[in-house]
Scaffold this active site. Structure first.
Site, PDB file in Angstrom:
ATOM      1  N   ALA A  75       0.821  -1.221   0.000  1.00 40.47           N
ATOM      2  CA  ALA A  75       0.000   0.000   0.000  1.00 40.47           C
ATOM      3  C   ALA A  75       0.852   1.266   0.000  1.00 40.47           C
ATOM      4  O   ALA A  75       0.404   2.296  -0.508  1.00 40.47           O
ATOM      5  CB  ALA A  75      -0.947  -0.011   1.195  1.00 40.47           C
ATOM      6  N   THR A  76       2.055   1.209   0.533  1.00 42.41           N
ATOM      7  CA  THR A  76       2.914   2.406   0.495  1.00 42.41           C
ATOM      8  C   THR A  76       3.170   2.806  -0.952  1.00 42.41           C
ATOM      9  O   THR A  76       3.017   3.971  -1.337  1.00 42.41           O
ATOM     10  CB  THR A  76       4.256   2.135   1.213  1.00 42.41           C
ATOM     11  OG1 THR A  76       3.980   1.822   2.574  1.00 42.41           O
ATOM     12  CG2 THR A  76       5.178   3.337   1.148  1.00 42.41           C
ATOM     13  N   SER A 204      -3.304  -3.808   0.425  1.00 46.24           N
ATOM     14  CA  SER A 204      -2.054  -4.446   0.865  1.00 46.24           C
ATOM     15  C   SER A 204      -2.353  -5.880   1.286  1.00 46.24           C
ATOM     16  O   SER A 204      -3.276  -6.110   2.076  1.00 46.24           O
ATOM     17  CB  SER A 204      -1.483  -3.670   2.055  1.00 46.24           C
ATOM     18  OG  SER A 204      -0.344  -4.318   2.558  1.00 46.24           O
ATOM     19  N   HIS A 206      -0.523  -7.973   3.147  1.00 47.06           N
ATOM     20  CA  HIS A 206      -0.113  -8.462   4.472  1.00 47.06           C
ATOM     21  C   HIS A 206      -1.043  -8.032   5.597  1.00 47.06           C
ATOM     22  O   HIS A 206      -0.832  -8.390   6.760  1.00 47.06           O
ATOM     23  CB  HIS A 206       1.352  -8.115   4.775  1.00 47.06           C
ATOM     24  CG  HIS A 206       1.631  -6.689   5.156  1.00 47.06           C
ATOM     25  ND1 HIS A 206       1.694  -6.285   6.471  1.00 47.06           N
ATOM     26  CD2 HIS A 206       1.906  -5.602   4.415  1.00 47.06           C
ATOM     27  CE1 HIS A 206       1.990  -4.985   6.514  1.00 47.06           C
ATOM     28  NE2 HIS A 206       2.119  -4.551   5.277  1.00 47.06           N
ATOM     29  N   CYS A 331       8.659   6.668  17.751  1.00 49.98           N
ATOM     30  CA  CYS A 331       9.959   7.267  18.013  1.00 49.98           C
ATOM     31  C   CYS A 331      10.395   8.012  16.752  1.00 49.98           C
ATOM     32  O   CYS A 331      10.656   7.409  15.721  1.00 49.98           O
ATOM     33  CB  CYS A 331      10.953   6.173  18.362  1.00 49.98           C
ATOM     34  SG  CYS A 331      12.514   6.845  18.874  1.00 49.98           S
TER      35      CYS A 331
HETATM   36  C1  LIG Z   1      -3.798   2.492   6.332  1.00 48.30           C
HETATM   37  C2  LIG Z   1      -2.467   2.019   5.838  1.00 48.30           C
HETATM   38  N1  LIG Z   1      -1.999   2.495   4.683  1.00 48.30           N
HETATM   39  C3  LIG Z   1      -0.816   2.088   4.191  1.00 48.30           C
HETATM   40  C4  LIG Z   1      -0.033   1.180   4.847  1.00 48.30           C
HETATM   41  C5  LIG Z   1       1.263   0.732   4.255  1.00 48.30           C
HETATM   42  O1  LIG Z   1       1.083  -0.555   3.747  1.00 48.30           O
HETATM   43  P1  LIG Z   1       2.304  -1.475   3.272  1.00 48.30           P
HETATM   44  O2  LIG Z   1       2.930  -2.009   4.519  1.00 48.30           O
HETATM   45  O3  LIG Z   1       1.653  -2.527   2.444  1.00 48.30           O
HETATM   46  O4  LIG Z   1       3.225  -0.639   2.489  1.00 48.30           O
HETATM   47  C6  LIG Z   1      -0.484   0.666   6.069  1.00 48.30           C
HETATM   48  C7  LIG Z   1       0.363  -0.265   6.841  1.00 48.30           C
HETATM   49  O5  LIG Z   1       0.549  -0.127   8.030  1.00 48.30           O
HETATM   50  C8  LIG Z   1      -1.727   1.092   6.573  1.00 48.30           C
HETATM   51  O6  LIG Z   1      -2.209   0.627   7.732  1.00 48.30           O
END
Ligand SMILES: Cc1ncc(COP(=O)(O)O)c(C=O)c1O
Length: 385
Positions: A75-76, A204, A206, A331
């Site tokens: 998702a990033t 995403s 995972h 942090c």
């Molecule tokens: C709402 C949301 N967006 C984006 C991400 C990022 O996802 P990824 O770890 O697949 O890059 C996360 C992961 O913690 C998330 O909770």
């Protein structure tokens, strides 16, 4: 789920890979290792078939067409691609991008980064103390100079669910595109890109009992012609995202998505019962707590709670290795800072230091919930500030 001696209550951070997902992936690491983009031999075709089957399942899980789903590394990347594609491809005079104050950092930071580079102003839409979008403020921010709005479906820290159909409709009325980060959504609810009226949607694997390192971006077919790729190269995935696709990860994502389709609703009901049981057990143990965010409109397994008078970091440390959960602090540059999500909903610095996010998932059961509540209550008694 127990991992050795730990009760795992951090499913919103990441989920374990479901064994059915793992079994489906394994052959694509070994015998069926062909490059899915190798068009001239049988091993390549086999991998390509597996990738396209997975793409079709992921697409159908969110009501999209397979050609509207681009695999990414997570998702990033999907969120970065959404920001970049819309801003870089823009041919209108619109120059504002609105993101909610509680978006994941990868939305906020990419909106800010690409916005600064490409001449857009990024503005934050405030939320109410419930964590829901402040509709009045949102409506007053929408005008004919807004290019893109990005609002997440389910918050990763407080689990609050937004009314995406209503929010996307308002954005469209102002002529803006709408992106939704749905990384946490499928565990919490059914997702349908048409019902939600979104132009872009990030996923995403995972967070869904699939593998890490794979996600997807839904790109509505109507905007694909003018949507530059963030990752350039060999033109894979219709030129929307270059790079050799990781067949085992695609397959795993597909199976994880199909399990959500078939088991999602039953799983969500079970999570609601377990979450209520957890809170009841804490209460029975005499633990003083307050739940952050809207109590009704929330991810069924997500509980961000303030443990009154307790230093959350010290509590979680004292519970290692027995309980895995997250605090509401991060942090940053060596300094402990309270979470911007908690600040955005009006939680004070002092209260945020007492907040813990417990997130329950597919492998959580009653005995774990009961044991966790007991351990937490014991920990709280010895950690009271
Ligand atoms: C709402 C949301 N967006 C984006 C991400 C990022 O996802 P990824 O770890 O697949 O890059 C996360 C992961 O913690 C998330 O909770």
């Amino acid at each position: 789920m127990r991992v050795e001696k730990s009760i795992y209550l951090d499913y919103q951070s990441t989920t374990p890979v479901d064994d059915r997902v793992m079994q489906a992936m394994l052959p694509y690491f070994t015998d069926s290792f062909g490059n899915p983009h190798s068009a001239s031999h049988a091993l390549g075709w086999k991998s390509s078939d597996a990738v396209e089957t997975a793409r079709a399942v992921v697409a159908s899980t969110v009501g999209a067409l397979p050609e509207e789903v681009v695999f990414t590394s997570g998702a990033t990347e999907s969120n970065n691609q959404a920001m970049f594609g819309v801003m870089f491809g823009n041919t209108t005079p619109r120059n504002r991008v609105l993101v909610s104050a509680i978006e994941h950092k990868c939305v906020k930071e990419s909106a800010l980064f690409f916005g600064n580079k490409l001449g857009f102003v990024m503005e934050e839409i405030p939320v109410l103390s419930t964590g829901k979008i402040d509709l009045q403020a949102y409506q007053s921010m929408l005008s004919d100079d807004v290019l893109l709005v990005s609002i997440m479906a389910v918050n990763n820290e407080i689990g609050v669910i937004q009314d995406i159909s209503c929010l996307s409709d308002l954005a469209h009325r102002a002529g803006a595109l709408f992106h939704c980060d749905a990384a946490q959504a499928l565990e919490a609810m059914d997702v349908d890109v048409a019902d939600w009226g979104v132009d872009l949607l990030s996923l995403s694997a995972h967070k869904l009992y699939g593998p890490k390192g794979i996600g997807a971006l839904y790109i509505d077919s109507s905007i694909q012609n003018n949507f530059p790729a963030l990752i350039q190269g060999g033109g894979q995935q219709w030129g929307l995202r270059a790079g050799t696709l990781p067949t085992p990860l695609c397959v795993g994502f597909g199976v994880a998505a199909s399990l959500i389709q078939s088991e999602g609703e039953a799983h969500r009901s079970a999570l609601r019962v377990l979450s209520d049981r957890f809170l009841e057990r804490l209460s029975n143990e005499g633990v003083g707590f307050r739940v952050n965010g809207d109590r009704q409109c929330r991810h069924p397994g997500s509980l961000s709670i303030e443990l009154i008078g307790v230093d959350a970091e010290s509590l979680l440390m004292s519970l290692q290795p027995k309980i895995c959960a997250s605090t509401g602090s991060a942090c940053n540059s060596g300094m402990i800072q309270s979470s911007y999500v908690l600040r955005a909903i009006g939680v004070s610095e002092e209260s945020a230091a007492s907040c813990v996010r417990f997130s329950l998932g597919r492998f959580t059961d009653e005995s774990q919930v009961d044991e966790a509540a007991k351990l937490i209550a014991d920990g709280v008694r010895s950690c009271l500030i």
